[in-house]
Scaffold this motif. Sequence first.
Motif, PDB file in Angstrom:
ATOM      1  N   GLY A   1     -28.380  29.442 -36.111  1.00 43.59           N
ATOM      2  CA  GLY A   1     -29.694  29.106 -35.588  1.00 43.59           C
ATOM      3  C   GLY A   1     -30.332  30.156 -34.707  1.00 43.59           C
ATOM      4  O   GLY A   1     -31.311  29.884 -34.019  1.00 43.59           O
ATOM      5  N   GLY A   2     -29.785  31.377 -34.713  1.00 47.31           N
ATOM      6  CA  GLY A   2     -30.420  32.445 -33.936  1.00 47.31           C
ATOM      7  C   GLY A   2     -31.771  32.811 -34.530  1.00 47.31           C
ATOM      8  O   GLY A   2     -32.009  32.635 -35.708  1.00 47.31           O
ATOM      9  N   GLU A   3     -32.660  33.320 -33.733  1.00 48.57           N
ATOM     10  CA  GLU A   3     -33.997  33.680 -34.210  1.00 48.57           C
ATOM     11  C   GLU A   3     -33.987  35.038 -34.892  1.00 48.57           C
ATOM     12  O   GLU A   3     -33.331  35.970 -34.427  1.00 48.57           O
ATOM     13  CB  GLU A   3     -34.970  33.715 -33.024  1.00 48.57           C
ATOM     14  CG  GLU A   3     -35.228  32.374 -32.396  1.00 48.57           C
ATOM     15  CD  GLU A   3     -35.910  31.413 -33.333  1.00 48.57           C
ATOM     16  OE1 GLU A   3     -36.713  31.876 -34.173  1.00 48.57           O
ATOM     17  OE2 GLU A   3     -35.663  30.197 -33.245  1.00 48.57           O
ATOM     18  N   LYS A   4     -34.704  35.140 -36.020  1.00 49.26           N
ATOM     19  CA  LYS A   4     -34.873  36.450 -36.668  1.00 49.26           C
ATOM     20  C   LYS A   4     -35.829  37.298 -35.840  1.00 49.26           C
ATOM     21  O   LYS A   4     -36.788  36.805 -35.282  1.00 49.26           O
ATOM     22  CB  LYS A   4     -35.415  36.267 -38.093  1.00 49.26           C
ATOM     23  CG  LYS A   4     -34.355  35.846 -39.100  1.00 49.26           C
ATOM     24  CD  LYS A   4     -34.929  35.899 -40.493  1.00 49.26           C
ATOM     25  CE  LYS A   4     -33.864  35.578 -41.532  1.00 49.26           C
ATOM     26  NZ  LYS A   4     -32.850  36.622 -41.624  1.00 49.26           N
TER      27      LYS A   4
ATOM     28  N   SER B   1     -19.526  41.797 -30.493  1.00 47.90           N
ATOM     29  CA  SER B   1     -20.199  41.696 -31.787  1.00 47.90           C
ATOM     30  C   SER B   1     -21.692  41.505 -31.591  1.00 47.90           C
ATOM     31  O   SER B   1     -22.135  40.836 -30.651  1.00 47.90           O
ATOM     32  CB  SER B   1     -19.640  40.517 -32.590  1.00 47.90           C
ATOM     33  OG  SER B   1     -18.301  40.738 -32.937  1.00 47.90           O
ATOM     34  N   VAL B   2     -22.466  42.104 -32.489  1.00 47.90           N
ATOM     35  CA  VAL B   2     -23.926  41.976 -32.473  1.00 47.90           C
ATOM     36  C   VAL B   2     -24.383  41.645 -33.886  1.00 47.90           C
ATOM     37  O   VAL B   2     -23.927  42.263 -34.854  1.00 47.90           O
ATOM     38  CB  VAL B   2     -24.603  43.285 -32.001  1.00 47.90           C
ATOM     39  CG1 VAL B   2     -26.119  43.151 -32.059  1.00 47.90           C
ATOM     40  CG2 VAL B   2     -24.147  43.645 -30.597  1.00 47.90           C
ATOM     41  N   VAL B   3     -25.285  40.678 -34.023  1.00 48.03           N
ATOM     42  CA  VAL B   3     -25.827  40.303 -35.325  1.00 48.03           C
ATOM     43  C   VAL B   3     -27.271  40.766 -35.419  1.00 48.03           C
ATOM     44  O   VAL B   3     -28.099  40.440 -34.559  1.00 48.03           O
ATOM     45  CB  VAL B   3     -25.755  38.777 -35.552  1.00 48.03           C
ATOM     46  CG1 VAL B   3     -26.427  38.407 -36.878  1.00 48.03           C
ATOM     47  CG2 VAL B   3     -24.313  38.299 -35.547  1.00 48.03           C
ATOM     48  N   ASP B   4     -27.580  41.530 -36.449  1.00 52.97           N
ATOM     49  CA  ASP B   4     -28.944  41.992 -36.698  1.00 52.97           C
ATOM     50  C   ASP B   4     -29.711  40.868 -37.387  1.00 52.97           C
ATOM     51  O   ASP B   4     -29.484  40.577 -38.567  1.00 52.97           O
ATOM     52  CB  ASP B   4     -28.920  43.241 -37.576  1.00 52.97           C
ATOM     53  CG  ASP B   4     -30.305  43.844 -37.783  1.00 52.97           C
ATOM     54  OD1 ASP B   4     -31.314  43.149 -37.527  1.00 52.97           O
ATOM     55  OD2 ASP B   4     -30.387  45.006 -38.230  1.00 52.97           O
ATOM     56  N   GLY B   5     -30.614  40.234 -36.673  1.00 52.40           N
ATOM     57  CA  GLY B   5     -31.359  39.099 -37.205  1.00 52.40           C
ATOM     58  C   GLY B   5     -32.295  39.431 -38.345  1.00 52.40           C
ATOM     59  O   GLY B   5     -32.750  38.544 -39.058  1.00 52.40           O
TER      60      GLY B   5
ATOM     61  N   LYS C   1     -26.240  34.112 -34.144  1.00 53.26           N
ATOM     62  CA  LYS C   1     -26.291  34.865 -32.895  1.00 53.26           C
ATOM     63  C   LYS C   1     -24.913  34.835 -32.248  1.00 53.26           C
ATOM     64  O   LYS C   1     -24.068  33.991 -32.590  1.00 53.26           O
ATOM     65  CB  LYS C   1     -27.333  34.265 -31.947  1.00 53.26           C
ATOM     66  CG  LYS C   1     -27.120  32.796 -31.609  1.00 53.26           C
ATOM     67  CD  LYS C   1     -28.249  32.258 -30.754  1.00 53.26           C
ATOM     68  CE  LYS C   1     -28.067  30.771 -30.465  1.00 53.26           C
ATOM     69  NZ  LYS C   1     -29.179  30.235 -29.652  1.00 53.26           N
ATOM     70  N   VAL C   2     -24.675  35.754 -31.332  1.00 56.49           N
ATOM     71  CA  VAL C   2     -23.365  35.882 -30.701  1.00 56.49           C
ATOM     72  C   VAL C   2     -23.399  35.346 -29.276  1.00 56.49           C
ATOM     73  O   VAL C   2     -24.285  35.705 -28.494  1.00 56.49           O
ATOM     74  CB  VAL C   2     -22.901  37.357 -30.691  1.00 56.49           C
ATOM     75  CG1 VAL C   2     -21.551  37.485 -29.982  1.00 56.49           C
ATOM     76  CG2 VAL C   2     -22.830  37.901 -32.103  1.00 56.49           C
ATOM     77  N   ASP C   3     -22.446  34.482 -28.969  1.00 55.46           N
ATOM     78  CA  ASP C   3     -22.247  34.036 -27.592  1.00 55.46           C
ATOM     79  C   ASP C   3     -21.334  35.073 -26.940  1.00 55.46           C
ATOM     80  O   ASP C   3     -20.107  35.074 -27.136  1.00 55.46           O
ATOM     81  CB  ASP C   3     -21.590  32.659 -27.574  1.00 55.46           C
ATOM     82  CG  ASP C   3     -21.458  32.081 -26.168  1.00 55.46           C
ATOM     83  OD1 ASP C   3     -21.476  32.872 -25.198  1.00 55.46           O
ATOM     84  OD2 ASP C   3     -21.307  30.847 -26.033  1.00 55.46           O
TER      85      ASP C   3
END
Length: 221
Positions: A217-220, A192-196, A165-167
């Motif tokens: 550790g970001g949630e999907k 930036s963005v992360v597609d879980g 995940k992005v802070d």
Amino acid sequence: MGDIGCYTLGSAAPLTAIDAVVCMGASIGMTHGYTKIRPEEAKRTVAVIGDSTFMHSGMTGLVNVVYNKGISTVLVLDNAITGMTGHQQNPTTGMTLKQQPTYPIRIEDFARGIGIERVRVVDPMDMAGVEAALREELEAQEPSVIIVRRPCMLLKYVKPKPAYKVDTAKCTGCKACMKIGCPAISIKDKKSVVDGTICVGCGLCAQMCRFGALLEGGEKA
């Protein structure tokens, strides 16, 4: 010098890391010929080939390098399967196409067996380690083989890690994380963005980020 496989996609942006591709198994022969003619370029020229392609038609090129006293650096990408054409088994996997156990051929044993003394195995998820290995072997005035080994993430027995995940408070929008060409990463509102749903938690993006903005550790979704 590239070859035929998933890694051929490295010729496209944003990686643009492959300059020449001819046919299956040709990368080693091309590199050997080029560095024979232009030895001054040997320190910045690498042959890139996959494990299954190496078994198919790369081995003879490597033998030729040794036999004709070449100084080529060969990067074998070992993802434990034939990825590009549908995850078929190959002689390195220990299974036949009929899913019967068989003797697995070790690429490093083959390389040493034909006379290459500089053989090493590295983890592709350790970007600093891979870079250090490449720089060291490119300086050597003899043939060397670097085996970059980790099973393909699409294999059923390989379990993805939690998505990153992005802070947003730390993200500066520098787009360094975009340089690895990951389909899970995009830019939205200059961040930036992360597609879980796509991220497999490999952590390469975090290694690219100088600001600690990518967290594991970001949630999907």
